[in-house]
Scaffold this motif. Structure first.
Motif, PDB file in Angstrom:
ATOM      1  N   HIS A 209       0.829  -1.212   0.000  1.00 38.50           N
ATOM      2  CA  HIS A 209       0.000   0.000   0.000  1.00 38.50           C
ATOM      3  C   HIS A 209       0.859   1.256   0.000  1.00 38.50           C
ATOM      4  O   HIS A 209       0.634   2.191  -0.781  1.00 38.50           O
ATOM      5  CB  HIS A 209      -0.925  -0.028   1.215  1.00 38.50           C
ATOM      6  CG  HIS A 209      -2.014   0.983   1.169  1.00 38.50           C
ATOM      7  ND1 HIS A 209      -2.750   1.317   2.273  1.00 38.50           N
ATOM      8  CD2 HIS A 209      -2.499   1.750   0.157  1.00 38.50           C
ATOM      9  CE1 HIS A 209      -3.640   2.241   1.946  1.00 38.50           C
ATOM     10  NE2 HIS A 209      -3.504   2.521   0.674  1.00 38.50           N
ATOM     11  N   THR A 210       1.870   1.284   0.861  1.00 36.27           N
ATOM     12  CA  THR A 210       2.747   2.448   0.902  1.00 36.27           C
ATOM     13  C   THR A 210       3.549   2.579  -0.387  1.00 36.27           C
ATOM     14  O   THR A 210       3.727   3.686  -0.914  1.00 36.27           O
ATOM     15  CB  THR A 210       3.691   2.361   2.114  1.00 36.27           C
ATOM     16  OG1 THR A 210       2.902   2.289   3.318  1.00 36.27           O
ATOM     17  CG2 THR A 210       4.596   3.572   2.197  1.00 36.27           C
ATOM     18  N   ALA A 211       4.010   1.454  -0.930  1.00 33.50           N
ATOM     19  CA  ALA A 211       4.736   1.492  -2.207  1.00 33.50           C
ATOM     20  C   ALA A 211       3.845   2.045  -3.316  1.00 33.50           C
ATOM     21  O   ALA A 211       4.309   2.818  -4.171  1.00 33.50           O
ATOM     22  CB  ALA A 211       5.227   0.090  -2.568  1.00 33.50           C
TER      23      ALA A 211
ATOM     24  N   THR B 294       9.381   4.038   4.828  1.00 35.28           N
ATOM     25  CA  THR B 294       9.410   3.503   3.463  1.00 35.28           C
ATOM     26  C   THR B 294      10.390   2.344   3.290  1.00 35.28           C
ATOM     27  O   THR B 294      10.173   1.468   2.446  1.00 35.28           O
ATOM     28  CB  THR B 294       9.757   4.600   2.447  1.00 35.28           C
ATOM     29  OG1 THR B 294      11.053   5.144   2.754  1.00 35.28           O
ATOM     30  CG2 THR B 294       8.719   5.719   2.474  1.00 35.28           C
ATOM     31  N   ALA B 295      11.448   2.304   4.103  1.00 33.57           N
ATOM     32  CA  ALA B 295      12.454   1.249   3.959  1.00 33.57           C
ATOM     33  C   ALA B 295      11.880  -0.131   4.280  1.00 33.57           C
ATOM     34  O   ALA B 295      12.416  -1.158   3.821  1.00 33.57           O
ATOM     35  CB  ALA B 295      13.650   1.537   4.854  1.00 33.57           C
ATOM     36  N   GLU B 296      10.791  -0.185   5.048  1.00 30.55           N
ATOM     37  CA  GLU B 296      10.177  -1.468   5.385  1.00 30.55           C
ATOM     38  C   GLU B 296       9.620  -2.173   4.147  1.00 30.55           C
ATOM     39  O   GLU B 296       9.460  -3.394   4.146  1.00 30.55           O
ATOM     40  CB  GLU B 296       9.041  -1.266   6.393  1.00 30.55           C
ATOM     41  CG  GLU B 296       9.480  -0.774   7.760  1.00 30.55           C
ATOM     42  CD  GLU B 296       8.289  -0.536   8.675  1.00 30.55           C
ATOM     43  OE1 GLU B 296       7.410  -1.420   8.745  1.00 30.55           O
ATOM     44  OE2 GLU B 296       8.234   0.532   9.311  1.00 30.55           O
TER      45      GLU B 296
ATOM     46  N   VAL C 231       3.750   5.817  -3.222  1.00 29.33           N
ATOM     47  CA  VAL C 231       4.967   6.420  -3.791  1.00 29.33           C
ATOM     48  C   VAL C 231       4.894   6.410  -5.307  1.00 29.33           C
ATOM     49  O   VAL C 231       5.204   7.416  -5.970  1.00 29.33           O
ATOM     50  CB  VAL C 231       6.222   5.675  -3.289  1.00 29.33           C
ATOM     51  CG1 VAL C 231       7.468   6.194  -3.995  1.00 29.33           C
ATOM     52  CG2 VAL C 231       6.363   5.838  -1.774  1.00 29.33           C
ATOM     53  N   MET C 232       4.453   5.311  -5.888  1.00 32.11           N
ATOM     54  CA  MET C 232       4.326   5.237  -7.342  1.00 32.11           C
ATOM     55  C   MET C 232       3.304   6.241  -7.867  1.00 32.11           C
ATOM     56  O   MET C 232       3.534   6.908  -8.885  1.00 32.11           O
ATOM     57  CB  MET C 232       3.951   3.815  -7.771  1.00 32.11           C
ATOM     58  CG  MET C 232       5.067   2.806  -7.583  1.00 32.11           C
ATOM     59  SD  MET C 232       4.558   1.091  -7.893  1.00 32.11           S
ATOM     60  CE  MET C 232       4.063   1.169  -9.608  1.00 32.11           C
ATOM     61  N   ALA C 233       2.173   6.353  -7.165  1.00 32.09           N
ATOM     62  CA  ALA C 233       1.136   7.303  -7.585  1.00 32.09           C
ATOM     63  C   ALA C 233       1.652   8.734  -7.528  1.00 32.09           C
ATOM     64  O   ALA C 233       1.338   9.562  -8.398  1.00 32.09           O
ATOM     65  CB  ALA C 233      -0.097   7.148  -6.700  1.00 32.09           C
TER      66      ALA C 233
ATOM     67  N   GLU D  77      14.082   4.130  -5.509  1.00 29.88           N
ATOM     68  CA  GLU D  77      15.061   5.063  -4.925  1.00 29.88           C
ATOM     69  C   GLU D  77      14.495   5.729  -3.682  1.00 29.88           C
ATOM     70  O   GLU D  77      15.175   5.876  -2.661  1.00 29.88           O
ATOM     71  CB  GLU D  77      15.459   6.124  -5.955  1.00 29.88           C
ATOM     72  CG  GLU D  77      16.328   5.602  -7.088  1.00 29.88           C
ATOM     73  CD  GLU D  77      16.692   6.710  -8.078  1.00 29.88           C
ATOM     74  OE1 GLU D  77      16.306   7.875  -7.843  1.00 29.88           O
ATOM     75  OE2 GLU D  77      17.372   6.402  -9.074  1.00 29.88           O
ATOM     76  N   ILE D  78      13.231   6.130  -3.763  1.00 25.94           N
ATOM     77  CA  ILE D  78      12.581   6.807  -2.629  1.00 25.94           C
ATOM     78  C   ILE D  78      12.375   5.850  -1.465  1.00 25.94           C
ATOM     79  O   ILE D  78      12.659   6.180  -0.309  1.00 25.94           O
ATOM     80  CB  ILE D  78      11.252   7.432  -3.082  1.00 25.94           C
ATOM     81  CG1 ILE D  78      11.519   8.626  -3.995  1.00 25.94           C
ATOM     82  CG2 ILE D  78      10.402   7.841  -1.884  1.00 25.94           C
ATOM     83  CD1 ILE D  78      10.307   9.111  -4.754  1.00 25.94           C
ATOM     84  N   LEU D  79      11.885   4.645  -1.747  1.00 25.49           N
ATOM     85  CA  LEU D  79      11.651   3.671  -0.684  1.00 25.49           C
ATOM     86  C   LEU D  79      12.930   3.382   0.098  1.00 25.49           C
ATOM     87  O   LEU D  79      12.902   3.252   1.328  1.00 25.49           O
ATOM     88  CB  LEU D  79      11.088   2.369  -1.265  1.00 25.49           C
ATOM     89  CG  LEU D  79       9.677   2.426  -1.844  1.00 25.49           C
ATOM     90  CD1 LEU D  79       9.330   1.094  -2.507  1.00 25.49           C
ATOM     91  CD2 LEU D  79       8.639   2.758  -0.776  1.00 25.49           C
ATOM     92  N   SER D  80      14.046   3.305  -0.596  1.00 25.10           N
ATOM     93  CA  SER D  80      15.322   2.962   0.043  1.00 25.10           C
ATOM     94  C   SER D  80      15.839   4.068   0.959  1.00 25.10           C
ATOM     95  O   SER D  80      16.734   3.829   1.780  1.00 25.10           O
ATOM     96  CB  SER D  80      16.376   2.641  -1.018  1.00 25.10           C
ATOM     97  OG  SER D  80      16.730   3.809  -1.751  1.00 25.10           O
TER      98      SER D  80
END
Length: 230
Positions: free
Chosen positions: A96-98, A204-206, A101-103, A145-148
């Motif tokens: 859901h969080t990913a 986001t790293a999770e 970020v994509m949206a 890149e953002i999630l990391s």
């Protein structure tokens, strides 16, 4: 009104509550941490415990302004302990969080909106009004890149009037702004801010890394992407 515990804390796996009504195999509580599904996100499942007896919760859904917990078995009025199927819930929280970020990238980079989607524990799919596969792959690359970066995900509440002042607060095509006075806001600072009622991870790293399963053409300027996390 049932208290929806997950709105303030998506990490609560067990909770105590009182059964206020039973209608056949549907159980209604005064408070719940079970998410009833919505916005393309599947509902939770899990277990009720009452007097050393365990009953499976096989479906959770909104019904007439309340939340119905469909059980496989029998249960009595009174106190219970609810236990979320955490592995399933956490998998969907990460996806859901990913997806947020994509949206956000699709909206800021290509002025594209999500036109449909679904999140299950195994994978997610989203439809975007973009005109090429390459744009979707660029969205995924930037999202990873953002999630990391390990950005804290914030959850808070605003009045409808204040929320409507935020550009892009609703990023789903044809989705009307919620017609309620208080909105739950999910913000990934510097990346995304949306009105949203579903469970999310705290950082986001999770989420791990988005892996594309496949991309389909769904008509003119419309692409569907299937993805999972690893």
């Amino acid at each position: 009104m049932v208290e929806e515990i997950y709105l303030k804390d998506s990490y609560i796996r067990e909770f105590s509550a009182n059964i206020v009504k039973v209608e056949g195999n549907k159980v209604f509580l005064d408070r719940t941490a079970f998410y009833p599904g919505g916005g393309g996100l599947e509902n939770d499942i899990g277990t009720f415990e009452q007097n050393e007896k365990k009953v499976k919760v096989i479906e959770v859904k909104r019904e007439n302004g309340d939340i119905a917990h469909v059980i496989d078995g029998e249960i009595s009025l009174g106190p219970i302990k609810g236990i979320i199927d955490w592995e399933r819930r956490y998998a969907m929280m990460k996806l859901h969080t990913a997806s947020h970020v994509m949206a956000a990238i699709a909206y800021s980079k290509f002025n594209a909106l999500v036109t449909g989607g679904h999140i299950s524990p195994e994978y997610a799919k989203d439809d975007f009004n973009v005109d090429s596969k390459e744009k979707l792959l660029e969205i995924v690359r930037e999202a990873n890149e953002i999630l990391s970066k390990g950005i804290e995900v914030k959850v808070y509440f605003l009045s409808r009037e204040e929320a409507m002042k935020i550009p892009g607060i609703v990023k789903l095509a044809e989705r009307m702004p919620p017609n309620i006075e208080t909105w739950r806001i999910v913000e990934i600072p510097g990346i995304d801010i949306q009105a949203d009622g579903g469970p999310h991870i705290k950082n986001t790293a999770e989420a791990g890394k988005i892996e594309v399963i496949k991309i389909e053409n769904r008509g003119k300027d419309k692409k569907r992407i299937y993805y999972k996390l690893n």
